[in-house]
Design an enzyme around this catalytic site. Structure first.
Site, short mmCIF file in Angstrom:
data_model
loop_
_atom_site.label_atom_id
_atom_site.label_comp_id
_atom_site.label_asym_id
_atom_site.label_seq_id
_atom_site.Cartn_x
_atom_site.Cartn_y
_atom_site.Cartn_z
N GLU A 59 -10.99 -11.50 -7.38
CA GLU A 59 -9.62 -11.52 -6.87
C GLU A 59 -9.28 -12.83 -6.17
OE1 GLU A 59 -9.07 -7.97 -4.50
OE2 GLU A 59 -11.03 -8.12 -3.57
N CYS A 70 -8.86 -3.42 -11.73
CA CYS A 70 -8.39 -2.31 -10.91
C CYS A 70 -7.13 -2.66 -10.13
CB CYS A 70 -9.49 -1.86 -9.95
SG CYS A 70 -10.05 -3.19 -8.88
N HIS A 104 0.80 -1.22 0.00
CA HIS A 104 0.00 0.00 0.00
C HIS A 104 0.83 1.28 0.00
CE1 HIS A 104 -3.22 -2.93 0.69
NE2 HIS A 104 -3.78 -2.14 -0.19
N ASP A 112 -4.52 -9.20 -5.50
CA ASP A 112 -4.88 -10.38 -4.70
C ASP A 112 -5.00 -11.62 -5.57
OD1 ASP A 112 -5.01 -9.63 -1.97
OD2 ASP A 112 -6.71 -8.35 -2.46
#
Ligand code: PEP
Ligand code: MG
Length: 566
Positions: free
Chosen positions: A428, A499, A186, A452
């Protein structure tokens, strides 16, 4: 020269700033009471001075409510109760000041942590913060502080937390290099939205770099050059200028469509983590928002955010995007994303445990608040809601039912909601990709979360540096799952987006175009470069190439195939 992963493109030439927390080895010692009281007194004064200085610098970039934390810290540093407890222990037991401080701090932290009230529990973090600074000052150790940097630097750290990254001042923080992390951690994602060059996963950088060393951060090729020669510095300064000029030139494409040479149109949209980021998407020519990670709203809050707070945040995004599609993902918490005000049960594998929609289906009260806020915001534009981490058709149906219930409730209350809300499913988890043709009977759209999807397909933790070689978006196994998902959506007339970070990968994009992906969602700063590429490609040729790609043996083979086809 050290190698790492280019996580946010750009080039920086500056001095090293090492972000290392001091290690305090505190042991109990017999000591002279007057000496220790004097040390404590000086350390308290220095602690107040430090916090005031940090607050002053931070006040230039942070909003008033974000500065409140420094007032709380100042109050604690001036709290007579804290001081007298430490002094009493020094006097009564003739011990060293740092030991007495540590004992009193531990006691106070455990009292705060055991309280029922979330606000009071939060105070434990403040006690830890202030007393750690106090102990460092007693021991003469310096705590580095990103907010007080006032000359150009490249930050070198083991890792940066999302909040470290958020407090970087772009004027002076020219880039960062970290030991751990991958393209999809992140902090890497935040670096891209802040447009700060970053190289992550640079093994050995902390050992090799000394404070103040000159450094070149080549966050295009994922390289860090320590103590470069004058020729290298000149060469990279030139490259940095070229990079800047190329970015300027791309601005001409801002209001253009994303369409191949043979007329196949796709949507290029942006990923955001806060309502403010939506402005960056518009500035970079985004045709919508493809992922709003709403968990950051929850992470920076002191308690579960209420319906009104969430409504205002979602409405702000809808208004900024002015009728363009906005895909908002419901809460994806758990895994590496924690909350200050809620303790998740310990699990052996948090990434495989109670995360995302699994948590929401167990806590329908929390889910309902978010769905109501989203539905209220849907009256302000084109809203698409999606659920993260769906593994089965039943999970999707259950989540969709919660949405229907919230909608019926609002309508009964006479509240206005949008009439064309789309409800979609993130893909995902491999199980969902394999069953995409069934899921698409119920979902209005898909968005593939490759960060993921790849970690679960390869069984390789996305936070782990040693297995980061398994992050292979171009591996034919991943391409097949992506193809299955896109074909599964199209079979029932639904659209399919992506995404995860793969959507903004320049080598993956031609294959994704060929596989028929309808929407590509990426960090705002990647949009124009992706548009330039797609505008120059033939859809028919990419379709042929993609058919070959899914039949390759390895990611390297696919890479060669793509390079030969564009
Ligand atoms: C993903 O997994 O690809 C994704 C977009 O979600 P996140 O990175 O927030 O887990
Ligand atoms: Mg995800």
């Amino acid at each position: 020269m050290l190698k790492g992963i280019a996580a946010s493109q750009g080039i920086a030439v500056a001095k090293v700033y090492k972000l290392e927390q001091p290690v305090l080895d505190i042991v109990r010692k017999e000591a002279n009471v007057d000496d220790e009281l004097a040390k404590l007194d000086a350390a308290f004064a220095k602690t107040v001075e430090d916090i005031e200085k940090i607050k002053e610098v931070a006040s230039k970039s942070l909003a008033a409510e974000e500065l409140a934390v420094f007032d709380a810290h100042l109050m604690m540093a001036g709290d007579p109760e804290l001081r007298s407890q430490i002094e009493d222990m020094i006097k009564n037991e003739s011990v060293n000041a740092e030991f007495a401080t540590e004992q009193v701090a531990n006691m106070m932290v455990s009292i705060f942590e055991s309280m029922d009230d979330a606000y009071m529990r939060e105070r434990a973090a403040d006690v830890k913060d202030v007393t750690f600074r106090l102990m460092c000052n007693i021991c003469g150790k310096v705590i580095p502080n990103l907010a007080t940097i006032d000359k150009p630097v490249v930050i070198v750290a083991k890792d940066l937390t999302p909040s470290d990254t958020g407090s970087l001042n772009k004027q002076f923080a020219k880039g960062f290099a970290t030991e751990i992390g991958g393209r999809t951690s992140h902090s890497a994602i935040m670096a891209r939205s802040l447009e700060i060059p970053a190289v992550v996963g640079v093994t050995g950088i902390l050992e090799a770099a000394k404070e103040g060393d000159e450094v070149i951060l080549d966050a295009i090729n994922g390289e860090v050059i320590l103590n470069p020669t004058a020729e290298q510095v000149a060469e990279f300064e030139k490259r940095a200028e070229e990079f800047k000029a190329e970015k300027e030139a791309l601005k001409a494409l801002k209001d253009k469509e994303s369409v191949s040479v043979d007329g196949h149109k796709v949507l290029l949209v942006g990923n955001i983590g806060s309502p403010k980021d939506a402005e960056g998407v518009v500035e970079n020519g985004g045709e919508g928002v493809g992922l709003f990670r709403t968990e950051f709203l929850y992470m920076k809050s002191e308690d579960w955010p209420d319906e009104e707070t969430q409504f205002q945040a979602y409405k702000a995004v809808m208004e900024t995007m002015n009728g363009k599609p906005v895909v908002i993902r419901t809460l994806d918490i758990g895994g590496d994303k924690k909350l200050n005000y809620y303790t998740f049960d310990e699990e052996m594998n948090p990434f495989l445990g109670v995360r995302a929609v699994r948590f929401c289906l167990m806590r329908k009260d929390i889910f309902r608040t978010q769905l109501r806020a989203l539905l209220r915001a849907s009256a302000y534009g084109h809203l698409c809601i999606m659920f993260p981490m769906i593994a089965t058709v039943n999970e999707f149906k259950e989540a969709k039912q919660c949405y229907e219930d919230a909608r019926a409730e609002l309508i009964a209350e006479g509240v206005k909601v949008g009439d064309k809300v789309e409800v979609g499913c993130m893909i995902e988890i491999p199980a969902a990709a394999v069953l995409a043709d069934q899921l698409s009977k119920y979902a209005d759209f898909f968005s593939i979360g490759t960060n993921d999807l790849i970690q679960y397909s390869m069984a390789a933790d996305r936070m782990s540096q040693p297995v980061s070689y398994l992050y292979q978006p171009l591996n034919p196994s991943i391409l097949r799952l992506v193809k299955m998902t896109i074909d599964g959506a199209h079979k029932n007339g639904k659209w399919c987006g992506m995404c995860g970070e793969m959507a903004g990968d320049e080598i993956a994009a031609p294959v994704l175009l060929g596989l028929g992906l309808d929407e590509f969602s990426m960090s705002a700063t990647s949009i124009l470069r992706a548009r330039k590429m797609i505008n120059g490609l033939s859809y028919e040729a990419m379709k042929e190439m993609a058919e070959k790609a899914v039949c390759c043996d390895t990611a390297e083979e696919v890479q060669e195939l793509v390079k030969a086809s564009i």
